[in-house]
Design a protein around this motif. Structure first.
Motif, PDB file in Angstrom:
ATOM      1  N   THR A   9       0.838  -1.206   0.000  1.00  0.00           N
ATOM      2  CA  THR A   9       0.000   0.000   0.000  1.00  0.00           C
ATOM      3  C   THR A   9       0.871   1.253   0.000  1.00  0.00           C
ATOM      4  N   ARG A  66      -2.076   5.396   7.002  1.00  0.00           N
ATOM      5  CA  ARG A  66      -2.481   4.102   7.580  1.00  0.00           C
ATOM      6  C   ARG A  66      -2.292   4.184   9.087  1.00  0.00           C
ATOM      7  N   HIS A 109     -10.408  -0.221   4.065  1.00  0.00           N
ATOM      8  CA  HIS A 109      -9.180  -0.121   3.264  1.00  0.00           C
ATOM      9  C   HIS A 109      -9.606   0.210   1.825  1.00  0.00           C
ATOM     10  N   GLN A 169      -7.484  -0.501  -1.403  1.00  0.00           N
ATOM     11  CA  GLN A 169      -7.402  -1.919  -1.763  1.00  0.00           C
ATOM     12  C   GLN A 169      -8.674  -2.313  -2.509  1.00  0.00           C
ATOM     13  N   ARG A 204     -10.029  -5.787   7.121  1.00  0.00           N
ATOM     14  CA  ARG A 204     -10.614  -4.533   6.620  1.00  0.00           C
ATOM     15  C   ARG A 204     -10.795  -4.551   5.101  1.00  0.00           C
ATOM     16  N   ARG A 210      -5.607 -13.236   4.895  1.00  0.00           N
ATOM     17  CA  ARG A 210      -4.712 -13.673   5.969  1.00  0.00           C
ATOM     18  C   ARG A 210      -5.423 -13.498   7.326  1.00  0.00           C
ATOM     19  N   GLN A 262      -5.569 -11.981  10.687  1.00  0.00           N
ATOM     20  CA  GLN A 262      -4.952 -10.696  11.059  1.00  0.00           C
ATOM     21  C   GLN A 262      -4.318 -10.767  12.453  1.00  0.00           C
ATOM     22  N   PRO A 268      -5.417  -9.780  -1.089  1.00  0.00           N
ATOM     23  CA  PRO A 268      -4.813  -8.449  -1.006  1.00  0.00           C
ATOM     24  C   PRO A 268      -3.310  -8.517  -0.730  1.00  0.00           C
ATOM     25  N   LEU A 269      -2.862  -9.665  -0.218  1.00  0.00           N
ATOM     26  CA  LEU A 269      -1.478  -9.887   0.192  1.00  0.00           C
ATOM     27  C   LEU A 269      -1.137  -8.957   1.357  1.00  0.00           C
ATOM     28  N   PRO A 270      -0.249  -9.266   2.251  1.00  0.00           N
ATOM     29  CA  PRO A 270       0.664 -10.405   2.215  1.00  0.00           C
ATOM     30  C   PRO A 270      -0.041 -11.738   2.542  1.00  0.00           C
TER      31      PRO A 270
HETATM   32  C1  NCD Z   1      -4.021  -5.735   3.645  1.00  0.00           C
HETATM   33  C2  NCD Z   1      -4.168  -4.782   4.812  1.00  0.00           C
HETATM   34  O1  NCD Z   1      -3.198  -4.095   5.172  1.00  0.00           O
HETATM   35  O2  NCD Z   1      -5.267  -4.720   5.314  1.00  0.00           O
HETATM   36  N1  NCD Z   1      -2.813  -5.588   2.951  1.00  0.00           N
HETATM   37  C3  NCD Z   1      -2.740  -4.680   1.940  1.00  0.00           C
HETATM   38  O3  NCD Z   1      -2.863  -3.508   2.139  1.00  0.00           O
HETATM   39  N2  NCD Z   1      -2.571  -5.145   0.691  1.00  0.00           N
HETATM   40  C4  NCD Z   1      -4.278  -7.143   4.000  1.00  0.00           C
HETATM   41  C5  NCD Z   1      -3.520  -7.746   5.139  1.00  0.00           C
HETATM   42  O4  NCD Z   1      -2.638  -7.134   5.737  1.00  0.00           O
HETATM   43  O5  NCD Z   1      -3.816  -8.914   5.425  1.00  0.00           O
END
Ligand code: NCD
Length: 305
Positions: free
Chosen positions: A52, A101, A129, A132, A162, A225, A227, A263-265
């Protein structure tokens, strides 16, 4: 002046325009290479990030602008006790636009009330988010050719994720959307999203625990993932973290045109043996994130090319 706090800040028509602009940027990058010359983006990241933060920075650099910022609360005056509202007053003197953020839900909203530059919410706690989601919408539209009329599986940490919360808000505005929520009992979608968003709009959804049960009926699978940073104790996280692992064997249950987004990671929830499957779209998704953020920066700065 306009900020981006939630994907709902843009109407469906405005989103179409934004995605069309991102599409033009992808096709004609040279046309936009100097569009933000002399403009500065500040990235204010109080929480870890790779994609991001760097994709906002890449977006501004691709537009010929400059970047500044901090990548952790420790390296900013937040560690001395400065408030978000004082920090944003400061940044407003230095930059033309900023992406923030923060681990606390609502912090970017506080910032935008005291800001004289556009503020982009780059993720606030377990809340929203929106950039994203813009990325996800552009990815889905590019892969599928449209945004409505599909069954979307949302899998993993639906409680704290999120990205999932923002995506649901955005997608319920398209016709014919159905969701399959795939999560362990403890990580179900929060009740307020079920009642205020899904039930209110009569959006059909079902909740299942087993990924294998959902896979055969999906047009799209959005993996997430667990969280870790939002859990109150390590033990619960350890118990949950490998609840879902999508691998090549499970992909055999899925339709031939069911794309996988994330969305990764990723941690363990998608096995690397899925990466070479043509339906694995999570790396392409990252590239779309740069185009849509370029389009967003131009739109919020009201720059027409
Ligand atoms: C996400 C986040 O930060 O919410 N990552 C991102 O911005 N691509 C997803 C996550 O951290 O699992």
């Amino acid at each position: 002046m306009r900020h981006l706090m939630s994907p709902m800040d843009f109407s469906v028509e405005e989103l179409e325009k934004l995605m069309d602009l991102a599409g033009d940027i992808e096709k004609n990058p040279e046309k936009y290479a100097h569009a933000c010359a002399g403009k500065k983006l500040a990235t204010l990241f109080y929480e870890p990030s790779t994609r991001t933060r760097l994709s906002h920075e890449a977006a501004m650099l691709n537009l010929g602008g400059s970047i500044m910022g901090f990548s952790s609360a420790d390296s900013s005056s937040a560690s001395k006790g400065e408030s978000v509202s004082d920090t944003i007053r400061t940044i407003s003197c230095y930059a033309d636009i900023c992406a923030m953020r923060h681990p606390k839900e609502g912090a970017p909203m506080v910032a935008c009330r005291h800001s004289s530059i556009p503020v982009i919410n780059a993720g606030d706690g377990g809340h929203q988010h929106p950039t994203q989601t813009l990325t996800d919408l552009l990815t889905i539209r590019s892969l599928k050719g449209h945004l409505g009329n599909m069954t979307i599986g949302l899998c993993g940490d639906l409680k704290f994720g999120r990205t999932v919360h923002s995506l649901i808000h955005a997608l319920v505005r398209y016709p014919g959307i159905r969701f399959v929520m795939i999560s362990p009992e403890e990580l179900r979608l929060p009740g307020y999203i079920r009642s205020d968003v899904l039930d209110k709009k009569n959006v059909p959804y079902e909740e299942v625990v087993r990924l294998e049960d959902a896979l055969p009926n999906l047009d799209l699978l959005y993996m997430t993932r667990v969280q870790k940073e939002r859990f109150f104790n390590e033990e619960d996280y350890v118990r949950m973290k490998d609840f879902y692992i999508l691998d090549a064997k499970k992909m055999e249950l899925a339709p031939k045109d069911m794309y996988v987004l994330h969305p990764l990671p990723r941690v363990n929830e998608i096995s690397v043996d899925v990466d070479s499957d043509p339906r694995a779209a999570y790396f392409r998704q990252m590239q779309y994130g740069v185009y849509i953020r370029m389009a967003l920066i131009l739109t919020l700065l009201e720059i027409n090319v």
